[in-house]
Design an enzyme around this catalytic site. Structure first.
Site, PDB file in Angstrom:
ATOM      1  N   ASN A  78       0.826  -1.201   0.000  1.00 54.17           N
ATOM      2  CA  ASN A  78       0.000   0.000   0.000  1.00 54.17           C
ATOM      3  C   ASN A  78       0.868   1.262   0.000  1.00 54.17           C
ATOM      4  O   ASN A  78       2.095   1.180   0.052  1.00 54.17           O
ATOM      5  CB  ASN A  78      -0.949  -0.031   1.204  1.00 54.17           C
ATOM      6  CG  ASN A  78      -2.256   0.691   0.929  1.00 54.17           C
ATOM      7  OD1 ASN A  78      -2.315   1.656   0.195  1.00 54.17           O
ATOM      8  ND2 ASN A  78      -3.323   0.202   1.544  1.00 54.17           N
ATOM      9  N   HIS A 108      22.845   0.924  14.744  1.00 54.75           N
ATOM     10  CA  HIS A 108      24.121   1.270  15.351  1.00 54.75           C
ATOM     11  C   HIS A 108      24.199   0.554  16.694  1.00 54.75           C
ATOM     12  O   HIS A 108      23.266   0.604  17.492  1.00 54.75           O
ATOM     13  CB  HIS A 108      24.240   2.783  15.567  1.00 54.75           C
ATOM     14  CG  HIS A 108      24.253   3.556  14.297  1.00 54.75           C
ATOM     15  ND1 HIS A 108      25.403   3.812  13.595  1.00 54.75           N
ATOM     16  CD2 HIS A 108      23.256   4.101  13.564  1.00 54.75           C
ATOM     17  CE1 HIS A 108      25.128   4.489  12.500  1.00 54.75           C
ATOM     18  NE2 HIS A 108      23.817   4.685  12.458  1.00 54.75           N
ATOM     19  N   THR A 157      10.272  -6.408  17.046  1.00 55.35           N
ATOM     20  CA  THR A 157      11.663  -6.339  17.501  1.00 55.35           C
ATOM     21  C   THR A 157      12.358  -7.691  17.499  1.00 55.35           C
ATOM     22  O   THR A 157      13.564  -7.753  17.660  1.00 55.35           O
ATOM     23  CB  THR A 157      11.729  -5.769  18.926  1.00 55.35           C
ATOM     24  OG1 THR A 157      10.997  -6.633  19.802  1.00 55.35           O
ATOM     25  CG2 THR A 157      11.155  -4.356  18.984  1.00 55.35           C
TER      26      THR A 157
END
Length: 184
Positions: A78, A108, A157
């Site tokens: 989308n 990082h 995560t």
């Protein structure tokens, strides 16, 4: 460094930036334009080296970091999705990515010295038949199994095993698909 060395370095940097800028313009501004038909967008991305197996890519999507992106057959992307491909991005077949999904592959490191200036990366893999709701963010190194639903606004995560619904920040298991009643 001598004055000529600096000038040569700046000229080289300018040439690299101009080349990157032109490729980014074609990929993100021309192909990403709301005026660009999906078939043309598909053709531009294929010509630029992206492994896109579907023409179902909406406008205003952004591709940065590299071209090591595979979007499987039958997948729908989308508007406004963001793909940062410093490491490979693999999206399976028959997936649905709602508006403004963000896939990130770089990061990082953080240690006793603080945040590292060096960028690292890890691939993102999304299985077949997944549905990522609006504004989902997928972080580096994540693998999402087949037949997964990720609720709008979730931040993924860690790996998500297949056949389940996840949501929240960070994304957590809400229920398995086996626990979901079939549609009438």
């Amino acid at each position: 460094m001598s004055g000529r060395g600096r000038i040569a370095m700046l000229a080289h940097s300018l040439a690299e930036d101009a080349s990157w800028g032109w490729r980014s313009f074609v990929t993100n501004s021309v192909a990403g334009s709301v005026l660009c038909p999906r078939a043309v967008r598909y053709g531009i991305l294929r010509a630029r080296g992206f492994d896109v197996q579907t023409p179902n890519l909406s406008s205003r999507c952004t591709f940065t970091g590299g071209r090591d992106i595979r979007i499987g057959d039958g997948t729908f992307v989308n508007v406004g999705c963001y793909f940062e491909a410093v490491a490979p991005v693999r999206i399976g077949e028959d997936c649905q990515l709602a508006m403004f999904v963000t896939i990130i592959t770089s990061f990082h490191g953080v240690g006793p010295e603080g945040v590292s200036r060096d960028r690292d990366s890890a691939p993102v893999v999304i299985g077949d038949r997944c549905w990522l709701g609006a504004n989902v963010t997928v972080l580096p190194g994540v693998t999402i199994g087949d037949d997964v639903v990720v609720a709008a606004g979730a931040v993924v995560t860690r790996d998500l095993p297949g056949g389940a619904v996840y949501g929240g920040v960070p994304a957590r298991l809400i229920r398995t698909l086996a626990d979901t009643p079939a549609a009438a």
